[in-house]
Design a protein around this motif. Structure first.
Motif, PDB file in Angstrom:
ATOM      1  N   LEU A   9       1.882  67.572  54.994  1.00 52.19           N
ATOM      2  CA  LEU A   9       3.330  67.750  55.054  1.00 52.19           C
ATOM      3  C   LEU A   9       4.016  67.029  53.899  1.00 52.19           C
ATOM      4  N   ALA A  10       3.498  65.864  53.526  1.00 56.43           N
ATOM      5  CA  ALA A  10       4.094  65.137  52.411  1.00 56.43           C
ATOM      6  C   ALA A  10       4.007  65.952  51.120  1.00 56.43           C
ATOM      7  N   LEU A  11       2.871  66.612  50.907  1.00 54.84           N
ATOM      8  CA  LEU A  11       2.736  67.465  49.727  1.00 54.84           C
ATOM      9  C   LEU A  11       3.690  68.643  49.788  1.00 54.84           C
ATOM     10  N   PRO A 105       6.172  77.986  68.214  1.00 57.72           N
ATOM     11  CA  PRO A 105       5.933  78.040  66.777  1.00 57.72           C
ATOM     12  C   PRO A 105       6.813  79.056  66.047  1.00 57.72           C
ATOM     13  N   ARG A 106       6.519  79.166  64.774  1.00 59.55           N
ATOM     14  CA  ARG A 106       7.300  79.999  63.881  1.00 59.55           C
ATOM     15  C   ARG A 106       7.318  81.462  64.307  1.00 59.55           C
ATOM     16  N   ALA A 107       6.206  81.963  64.840  1.00 58.95           N
ATOM     17  CA  ALA A 107       6.139  83.384  65.202  1.00 58.95           C
ATOM     18  C   ALA A 107       7.231  83.758  66.194  1.00 58.95           C
ATOM     19  N   GLN A 108       7.516  82.868  67.158  1.00 51.79           N
ATOM     20  CA  GLN A 108       8.577  83.157  68.108  1.00 51.79           C
ATOM     21  C   GLN A 108       9.951  83.012  67.472  1.00 51.79           C
ATOM     22  N   ILE A 199       8.870  68.599  62.084  1.00 52.94           N
ATOM     23  CA  ILE A 199       8.248  69.904  62.326  1.00 52.94           C
ATOM     24  C   ILE A 199       8.985  71.035  61.622  1.00 52.94           C
ATOM     25  N   GLU A 200      10.256  70.822  61.272  1.00 49.39           N
ATOM     26  CA  GLU A 200      10.987  71.856  60.537  1.00 49.39           C
ATOM     27  C   GLU A 200      10.302  72.199  59.217  1.00 49.39           C
ATOM     28  N   LEU A 201       9.657  71.214  58.630  1.00 52.47           N
ATOM     29  CA  LEU A 201       9.009  71.427  57.333  1.00 52.47           C
ATOM     30  C   LEU A 201       7.851  72.419  57.432  1.00 52.47           C
ATOM     31  N   GLU A 202       7.289  72.568  58.617  1.00 51.50           N
ATOM     32  CA  GLU A 202       6.190  73.502  58.805  1.00 51.50           C
ATOM     33  C   GLU A 202       6.668  74.924  59.063  1.00 51.50           C
ATOM     34  N   HIS A 203       7.860  75.064  59.651  1.00 46.12           N
ATOM     35  CA  HIS A 203       8.270  76.370  60.158  1.00 46.12           C
ATOM     36  C   HIS A 203       9.499  76.963  59.485  1.00 46.12           C
TER      37      HIS A 203
END
Length: 511
Positions: A9-11, A105-108, A199-203
């Protein structure tokens, strides 16, 4: 509040920051809509903020389309809060971040996110059955109650990898978005959250840096920002340089002692900058998410902080915001300064020591010393904090071991992005050791320290945000902060929990 990110996530943060930071803050255009509105002489207005309780708690896992889906039940709460605000004459209502929809997750999210019409078209979405149900409801509520509504929702934009190298694999860009509806229900402005958290950074997608505000019929131009944004230069601080003095602030904040509880930072930011902040938060005790209010450069006009029970229902805070007032300046006469506040700040019934779960920060990197009862100076490297007392008073601990300490820090927060901080704080610690200064004290409190002033050796490059809170997270009233001198004076130290100067130098931040 923040905990360290994984290396992956840092990257990701580094890549996103590099891709969206081509322009310096001073080069960004301030987008105020509607831009063609005629000038209006400012008048006082009634602001309302909502403290929001999710229908089924967090997280939502089932977004089935049946009529009683959680996000639809959240809309019912929005309707109740809008009606309450309208009954109190609100011109403007601000709703919390993720108040209606918070799910991974992002899919939803990609399925249930809203696709918006162009904001420049100023569409009254209430009249368009093809638009997203939640956005349509918000538009209808604004028109029904004839008030501005600032709401938060996840929105989407379709994209193609052929024309956009940053387009996700599923062809959908997702944003944490603030939406503004005027009194007619027209969508007049949006803002995509710039400083994503956890978690926003992932989705979600990090947008290009931008400054969004909207013009009202009561003469105020109101800037938009969201939650984690408050700790950074963009967008809020840069908008204050452009003359914006009011901000709508949807948030889902997690309290963290000793420096970053919601009441501390959300009251300190306008106090340090001389502006007004309309803070609407989520009420979810399991994560320490709590606290909403209407905060100005001179204090709180009203706030809500109720941790009396897990089943608390949140609520709406309203207050009249004076017109044309730059808090702490000549344009804000003393008779316009806040005269009172609406407070619900109480522990669980029958036990004054109960407290909800809070995120305790590791304060091991601070330099600290017990209060001596005399004036004292404490330094972390070249940064020094001076605590001055006019009358010496012996300092003793309590039977519970609780005591007061002076804490000093010159460093960077170990979270991506790494933000630079200089902090001076007088803190009530749960025990004699420094580690306990991030733990909410239980049992008998020690005698209060003597009235004092606190000042740090901040250079001109640092923005300083002052705050004073009492035990059980109540905002203190009898204190004064001088922006020209940077000195904090605390006259009433009874039940003091934290008195703090929180400094930020945005130029020293790192990815």
């Amino acid at each position: 509040m923040p905990s360290p990110l994984t290396p992956a996530l840092a990257l990701l943060v580094l890549a996103l920051t590099s891709a969206t930071s081509a322009l310096s803050p001073s080069e960004l255009e301030l987008d105020v809509r509607p831009s063609a509105a005629a000038p209006v002489t400012p008048r006082p207005f009634v602001a309302a903020v909502s403290e929001f309780v999710w229908a089924d708690g967090y997280p939502e896992r089932d977004l089935a389309a049946e009529p009683d889906a959680p996000w639809r039940r959240n809309l019912e709460t929005v309707r109740r809060h809008a009606a309450t605000a309208a009954q109190q004459g609100a011109d403007l209502l601000v709703l919390a971040e993720y108040a209606i929809l918070k799910v991974w997750p992002r899919a939803q999210l990609a399925v249930y996110a809203a696709q918006l019409p162009p904001v420049e078209d100023m569409v009254v979405i209430c009249d368009d059955p093809t638009q997203h149900e939640a956005i349509r409801n918000l538009s209808c509520l604004a028109r029904e109650h004839q008030m501005y509504i600032v709401a938060n929702f996840v929105t989407k934009e379709l994209c193609s990898a052929d024309s956009d190298s940053a387009c996700p694999e599923d062809g959908v860009s997702l944003y944490n978005t603030n939406l503004v509806f005027d009194r007619t229900g027209a969508l007049i402005q949006i803002y995509h959250k710039y400083n994503l958290f956890g978690i926003e950074l992932e989705h979600l997608q990090k947008p290009a840096p931008h400054l969004s505000a909207f013009r009202t019929d009561f003469g105020a131009v109101i800037g938009l920002m969201t939650c984690f944004d408050i700790l950074f230069e963009l967008p809020g601080v840069e908008m204050t340089r452009r003359g914006v003095t009011h901000f709508a602030f949807p948030t889902d904040w997690g309290d963290e002692l000793p420096s970053l509880s919601a009441l501390q930072m959300h009251s300190a930011w306008p106090r340090g900058l001389g502006v007004t902040l309309l803070s609407s938060g989520i009420h979810y005790l399991a994560e320490g998410s709590i606290g909403s209010g209407i905060f100005t450069g001179s204090g709180a006009l009203g706030y809500l902080y109720d941790y009396s029970a897990e089943g608390a229902e949140g609520g709406v805070v309203t207050a009249t915001v004076p017109a044309g007032c730059s808090w702490g300046a000549d344009s804000c006469p003393s008779d316009q300064a806040p005269a009172g506040r609406q407070v619900r700040s109480a522990p669980a019934a029958g036990n004054t020591d109960d407290y909800y779960p809070i995120q305790n920060y590791n304060v091991s990197e601070f330099v600290s010393a017990p209060l001596s009862g005399r004036s004292q100076r404490l330094c972390d490297g070249e940064f020094c904090c001076d605590l001055t007392v006019s009358q010496q008073r012996p300092v003793t601990g309590a039977e519970s071991g609780a005591t007061y300490r002076l804490l000093v820090l010159d460093g960077r927060r170990n979270f991506a992005p790494h933000w630079s901080t200089q902090i001076c704080a007088v803190v009530l610690c749960a025990g004699a050791d420094q580690a306990s200064c991030s733990t909410f004290p239980a049992g008998v409190a020690p005698p209060p320290p003597a009235p004092f002033s606190l000042r740090g050796s901040f250079s001109a490059d640092w923005a300083v945000f002052p705050s004073v809170i009492r035990t059980h997270m109540e905002l203190a009233a009898e204190w004064f902060y001088s922006r020209p001198t940077g000195q904090l004076e605390v006259a009433d130290t009874g039940r003091l929990l934290v008195a703090q100067l929180y400094g930020r130098n945005y130029a020293l931040d790192q990815p």
